[in-house]
Write a protein that holds these residues in place. Structure first.
Motif, PDB file in Angstrom:
ATOM      1  N   ILE A  76      38.292  33.975  42.099  1.00 25.16           N
ATOM      2  CA  ILE A  76      37.384  34.888  42.797  1.00 25.16           C
ATOM      3  C   ILE A  76      37.992  36.274  42.707  1.00 25.16           C
ATOM      4  O   ILE A  76      39.103  36.515  43.193  1.00 25.16           O
ATOM      5  N   LEU A  78      37.701  40.184  43.693  1.00 27.73           N
ATOM      6  CA  LEU A  78      37.088  41.143  44.608  1.00 27.73           C
ATOM      7  C   LEU A  78      37.235  42.583  44.128  1.00 27.73           C
ATOM      8  O   LEU A  78      36.858  43.509  44.835  1.00 27.73           O
ATOM      9  N   GLU A 100      34.019  33.875  39.733  1.00 23.35           N
ATOM     10  CA  GLU A 100      33.080  34.549  40.630  1.00 23.35           C
ATOM     11  C   GLU A 100      33.565  35.973  40.838  1.00 23.35           C
ATOM     12  O   GLU A 100      34.748  36.195  41.127  1.00 23.35           O
ATOM     13  N   HIS A 101      32.657  36.920  40.703  1.00 21.32           N
ATOM     14  CA  HIS A 101      32.990  38.331  40.884  1.00 21.32           C
ATOM     15  C   HIS A 101      32.176  38.872  42.054  1.00 21.32           C
ATOM     16  O   HIS A 101      30.947  38.864  42.020  1.00 21.32           O
ATOM     17  N   LEU A 102      32.866  39.308  43.095  1.00 15.78           N
ATOM     18  CA  LEU A 102      32.234  39.885  44.277  1.00 15.78           C
ATOM     19  C   LEU A 102      32.971  41.180  44.595  1.00 15.78           C
ATOM     20  O   LEU A 102      33.921  41.189  45.378  1.00 15.78           O
ATOM     21  N   ILE A 104      34.458  44.353  46.067  1.00 17.65           N
ATOM     22  CA  ILE A 104      34.601  45.011  47.376  1.00 17.65           C
ATOM     23  C   ILE A 104      35.402  46.280  47.124  1.00 17.65           C
ATOM     24  O   ILE A 104      36.582  46.221  46.804  1.00 17.65           O
ATOM     25  N   ASP A 109      32.652  48.531  51.821  1.00 20.29           N
ATOM     26  CA  ASP A 109      31.985  47.309  51.368  1.00 20.29           C
ATOM     27  C   ASP A 109      32.258  46.095  52.266  1.00 20.29           C
ATOM     28  O   ASP A 109      31.808  44.994  51.952  1.00 20.29           O
ATOM     29  N   LYS A 114      28.230  41.011  52.278  1.00 20.75           N
ATOM     30  CA  LYS A 114      29.321  40.687  51.339  1.00 20.75           C
ATOM     31  C   LYS A 114      30.108  39.479  51.849  1.00 20.75           C
ATOM     32  O   LYS A 114      30.489  38.597  51.074  1.00 20.75           O
ATOM     33  N   ALA A 117      28.207  36.338  51.265  1.00 18.66           N
ATOM     34  CA  ALA A 117      28.315  35.942  49.856  1.00 18.66           C
ATOM     35  C   ALA A 117      29.679  35.315  49.578  1.00 18.66           C
ATOM     36  O   ALA A 117      29.782  34.299  48.872  1.00 18.66           O
ATOM     37  N   PHE A 118      30.734  35.899  50.144  1.00 20.05           N
ATOM     38  CA  PHE A 118      32.096  35.377  50.004  1.00 20.05           C
ATOM     39  C   PHE A 118      32.172  33.962  50.591  1.00 20.05           C
ATOM     40  O   PHE A 118      32.699  33.043  49.961  1.00 20.05           O
ATOM     41  N   ILE A 121      30.524  31.380  48.332  1.00 20.17           N
ATOM     42  CA  ILE A 121      31.388  30.995  47.203  1.00 20.17           C
ATOM     43  C   ILE A 121      32.441  29.996  47.661  1.00 20.17           C
ATOM     44  O   ILE A 121      32.643  28.950  47.024  1.00 20.17           O
TER      45      ILE A 121
END
Length: 183
Positions: A76, A78, A100-102, A104, A109, A114, A117-118, A121
């Motif tokens: 993951i 961030l 996974e790309h989220l 911040i 952010d 957010k 969404a985190f 995941i």
């Protein structure tokens, strides 16, 4: 009877301390769970809050390969795109892991959408070995603390401690202030 209780209590405390020490050693050194890879020597910023969770700083090709060799199933990220120095998604996928790309991008952010969404995941990959990263682990810790407080209903102290165990440092005051506002 009182002295027996004190002895038993002292004995139980000693056992608990020994177990804590053994647990800490197991999660900081290379172990069979990491296929013999000593991840602490690979990363400048590295935390191991539990056996299946790795928090680290920015990745490169070599670090991606080390994570794959250690048995990580999900990475993951961030970091926003402008902080990335290579095609991390492609490297992670080539190494056989999920990605996974989220992004911040700092305190601005750290919003509930957010964090939702985190959380999504993390719940999709519950029980899997994961590596979460940003530049230093600070944003990972912030997201973990906010998730604990906002979505899991943890008390302030517990949420903040969860965040610190996952790398929360510079964003600590911001996270604290955000946890004060009910969601």
């Amino acid at each position: 009877m009182t002295s027996q209780k004190k002895v038993t209590s002292k004995y139980q405390s000693d056992i608990a301390a020994a177990n804590d020490s053994a647990s800490n050693e197991a999660t900081t050194d290379s172990s069979p769970a990491d296929n013999g890879v000593d991840l602490a020597t690979v990363f400048d910023a590295y935390l191991r809050p539990d056996a299946n969770t790795i928090v680290c700083g920015a990745l490169d090709e070599e670090k991606v390969a080390s994570l794959a060799q250690a048995g990580v199933e999900l990475v993951i990220n961030l970091q926003p795109d402008d902080e990335l120095s290579f095609d991390e998604a492609a490297a992670v996928k080539r190494a056989g892991m999920h990605y996974e790309h989220l992004p911040i991008n700092g305190a601005a952010d750290l919003k509930q959408l957010k964090i939702l969404a985190f959380d999504n995941i993390l719940r999709q990959y519950h029980g899997k070995k994961i590596a979460m990263h940003c530049g230093s682990g600070n944003r990972v810790g912030a997201a973990i603390a906010l998730r604990a407080g906002w979505l899991r209903g943890r008390k302030m102290d517990t949420a903040m401690e969860r965040g610190r165990s996952h790398g929360l440092t510079k964003l600590e005051q911001e996270v604290h202030n955000r946890l004060l506002v009910p969601r």
